[in-house]
Design a protein around this motif. Sequence first.
Motif, mmCIF file in Angstrom:
data_model
loop_
_atom_site.group_PDB
_atom_site.id
_atom_site.type_symbol
_atom_site.label_atom_id
_atom_site.label_comp_id
_atom_site.label_asym_id
_atom_site.label_seq_id
_atom_site.Cartn_x
_atom_site.Cartn_y
_atom_site.Cartn_z
ATOM 1 N N ASP A 178 27.079 121.664 -31.564
ATOM 2 C CA ASP A 178 25.973 122.182 -32.612
ATOM 3 C C ASP A 178 24.693 121.057 -33.127
ATOM 4 O O ASP A 178 23.787 121.577 -33.273
ATOM 5 C CB ASP A 178 26.667 122.434 -33.812
ATOM 6 N N VAL A 179 25.166 119.759 -32.868
ATOM 7 C CA VAL A 179 23.962 118.687 -33.336
ATOM 8 C C VAL A 179 24.232 117.663 -32.182
ATOM 9 O O VAL A 179 25.099 117.053 -32.157
ATOM 10 C CB VAL A 179 24.168 118.167 -34.858
ATOM 11 N N LEU A 180 22.996 117.364 -31.714
ATOM 12 C CA LEU A 180 22.740 116.134 -30.888
ATOM 13 C C LEU A 180 21.508 115.359 -31.290
ATOM 14 O O LEU A 180 20.377 116.031 -31.293
ATOM 15 C CB LEU A 180 22.879 116.347 -29.401
ATOM 16 N N ALA A 181 21.544 114.043 -31.813
ATOM 17 C CA ALA A 181 20.223 113.616 -32.202
ATOM 18 C C ALA A 181 20.327 112.006 -32.028
ATOM 19 O O ALA A 181 21.499 111.305 -32.190
ATOM 20 C CB ALA A 181 20.084 113.677 -33.753
ATOM 21 N N VAL A 182 19.380 111.514 -31.522
ATOM 22 C CA VAL A 182 19.355 110.002 -31.184
ATOM 23 C C VAL A 182 17.972 109.400 -31.903
ATOM 24 O O VAL A 182 16.740 110.273 -31.834
ATOM 25 C CB VAL A 182 18.945 109.968 -29.707
ATOM 26 N N SER A 183 18.146 108.334 -32.517
ATOM 27 C CA SER A 183 16.989 107.727 -33.079
ATOM 28 C C SER A 183 15.994 107.568 -32.165
ATOM 29 O O SER A 183 16.033 107.435 -30.994
ATOM 30 C CB SER A 183 17.438 106.628 -33.621
ATOM 31 N N GLU A 184 14.562 107.549 -32.560
ATOM 32 C CA GLU A 184 13.536 107.579 -31.912
ATOM 33 C C GLU A 184 13.620 106.169 -31.104
ATOM 34 O O GLU A 184 13.234 106.189 -29.965
ATOM 35 C CB GLU A 184 12.240 107.767 -32.755
ATOM 36 N N ALA A 185 13.983 105.098 -31.715
ATOM 37 C CA ALA A 185 13.968 103.877 -31.301
ATOM 38 C C ALA A 185 14.789 103.668 -30.045
ATOM 39 O O ALA A 185 14.622 102.977 -29.163
ATOM 40 C CB ALA A 185 14.288 102.496 -32.435
ATOM 41 N N ALA A 186 15.893 104.524 -30.073
ATOM 42 C CA ALA A 186 17.015 104.309 -29.121
ATOM 43 C C ALA A 186 17.003 105.321 -27.859
ATOM 44 O O ALA A 186 17.605 105.464 -26.952
ATOM 45 C CB ALA A 186 18.293 104.532 -29.654
ATOM 46 N N ARG A 187 15.810 106.123 -27.910
ATOM 47 C CA ARG A 187 15.630 107.131 -26.929
ATOM 48 C C ARG A 187 15.591 106.483 -25.416
ATOM 49 O O ARG A 187 14.979 105.433 -25.239
ATOM 50 C CB ARG A 187 14.638 108.100 -27.282
ATOM 51 N N GLY A 188 15.999 107.232 -24.467
ATOM 52 C CA GLY A 188 15.575 106.750 -23.006
ATOM 53 C C GLY A 188 16.641 105.735 -22.553
ATOM 54 O O GLY A 188 16.490 105.134 -21.598
ATOM 55 N N ARG A 189 17.669 105.453 -23.669
ATOM 56 C CA ARG A 189 18.952 104.552 -23.006
ATOM 57 C C ARG A 189 20.184 104.965 -22.653
ATOM 58 O O ARG A 189 20.830 104.343 -22.442
ATOM 59 C CB ARG A 189 18.957 103.452 -24.349
ATOM 60 N N GLY A 190 20.141 106.624 -22.481
ATOM 61 C CA GLY A 190 21.332 107.126 -22.072
ATOM 62 C C GLY A 190 22.323 107.390 -23.173
ATOM 63 O O GLY A 190 23.414 107.745 -22.951
ATOM 64 N N ILE A 191 21.762 107.285 -24.325
ATOM 65 C CA ILE A 191 22.749 107.462 -25.623
ATOM 66 C C ILE A 191 23.127 108.867 -25.634
ATOM 67 O O ILE A 191 24.350 109.414 -26.073
ATOM 68 C CB ILE A 191 22.157 106.878 -26.741
ATOM 69 N N ALA A 192 22.160 109.901 -25.455
ATOM 70 C CA ALA A 192 22.543 111.330 -25.472
ATOM 71 C C ALA A 192 23.379 111.830 -24.714
ATOM 72 O O ALA A 192 24.394 112.515 -25.048
ATOM 73 C CB ALA A 192 21.335 112.190 -25.467
ATOM 74 N N THR A 193 23.352 111.161 -23.127
ATOM 75 C CA THR A 193 24.268 111.521 -22.218
ATOM 76 C C THR A 193 25.546 111.215 -22.536
ATOM 77 O O THR A 193 26.612 111.782 -22.493
ATOM 78 C CB THR A 193 23.615 111.051 -21.032
ATOM 79 N N GLY A 194 25.643 110.027 -22.873
ATOM 80 C CA GLY A 194 26.996 109.398 -23.470
ATOM 81 C C GLY A 194 27.669 110.048 -24.530
ATOM 82 O O GLY A 194 28.870 110.355 -24.272
ATOM 83 N N LEU A 195 26.793 110.534 -25.581
ATOM 84 C CA LEU A 195 27.588 111.164 -26.462
ATOM 85 C C LEU A 195 28.022 112.453 -26.030
ATOM 86 O O LEU A 195 29.188 113.032 -26.682
ATOM 87 C CB LEU A 195 26.590 111.517 -27.629
ATOM 88 N N ILE A 196 27.165 113.203 -25.186
ATOM 89 C CA ILE A 196 27.729 114.422 -24.906
ATOM 90 C C ILE A 196 28.749 114.253 -23.525
ATOM 91 O O ILE A 196 29.774 115.279 -24.051
ATOM 92 C CB ILE A 196 26.475 115.124 -23.728
ATOM 93 N N ARG A 197 28.645 113.521 -22.913
ATOM 94 C CA ARG A 197 30.145 113.068 -22.024
ATOM 95 C C ARG A 197 31.315 112.948 -22.965
ATOM 96 O O ARG A 197 32.556 113.336 -22.837
ATOM 97 C CB ARG A 197 29.966 112.207 -20.994
ATOM 98 N N ALA A 198 31.146 112.017 -24.121
ATOM 99 C CA ALA A 198 32.348 111.909 -24.918
ATOM 100 C C ALA A 198 32.813 113.191 -25.556
ATOM 101 O O ALA A 198 33.894 113.383 -25.652
ATOM 102 C CB ALA A 198 31.963 110.672 -25.979
ATOM 103 N N ALA A 199 31.821 113.771 -26.001
ATOM 104 C CA ALA A 199 31.948 115.262 -26.685
ATOM 105 C C ALA A 199 32.888 116.093 -25.598
ATOM 106 O O ALA A 199 33.914 116.849 -25.951
ATOM 107 C CB ALA A 199 30.962 115.906 -27.207
ATOM 108 N N GLU A 200 32.335 116.166 -24.376
ATOM 109 C CA GLU A 200 33.088 117.172 -23.351
ATOM 110 C C GLU A 200 34.443 116.587 -23.206
ATOM 111 O O GLU A 200 35.329 117.136 -22.971
ATOM 112 C CB GLU A 200 32.325 117.138 -21.871
#
Length: 154
Positions: A81-103
């Motif tokens: 339902d919610v996926l958010a990454v701080s602007e300063a941290a974008r492009g570092r694979g954090i969203a992908t890592g969070l999605i994989r952990a959620a999966e």
Amino acid sequence: MNGQTNLILRAATSGDVSDITKLVTEAFAQYTPLIGKPPAPALYDYAEIVARGRVTLALAGQAMLGVIYIYPEEEGAMMLDVLAVSEAARGRGIATGLIRAAEDQARAEGARLMRVYTNVAMTGPQALYPKLGYRETHRGESDGYSRIHYEKAL
């Protein structure tokens, strides 16, 4: 997560609510002019959501870099339902890592399918989800927003 060896994922607590709210509000603010109103996640009550015990944070030291919220649906599915990454941290694979952990969490809870939707104005998620194996299922209006729906077999 792209060499983020000092990055830790942990469950959110009530003490994180203020920082989560701030991160989500700031992460989604760029879309308000495109949509004509704040995106739905910017309006959520994060105290209530965190109390459900389904929010995971990505942290580097004390800095909160990302947040993800999932919940079970019917038919063996989990909703991202919610996926958010701080602007300063974008492009570092954090969203992908969070999605994989959620999966992984969803699989561990017996889910066979992950669902997610994004606003048609949000091009970043529209590029990310297909790269991670999500397929578009349909488009439509819900809650006053134009959305694209995706799903992925787990």
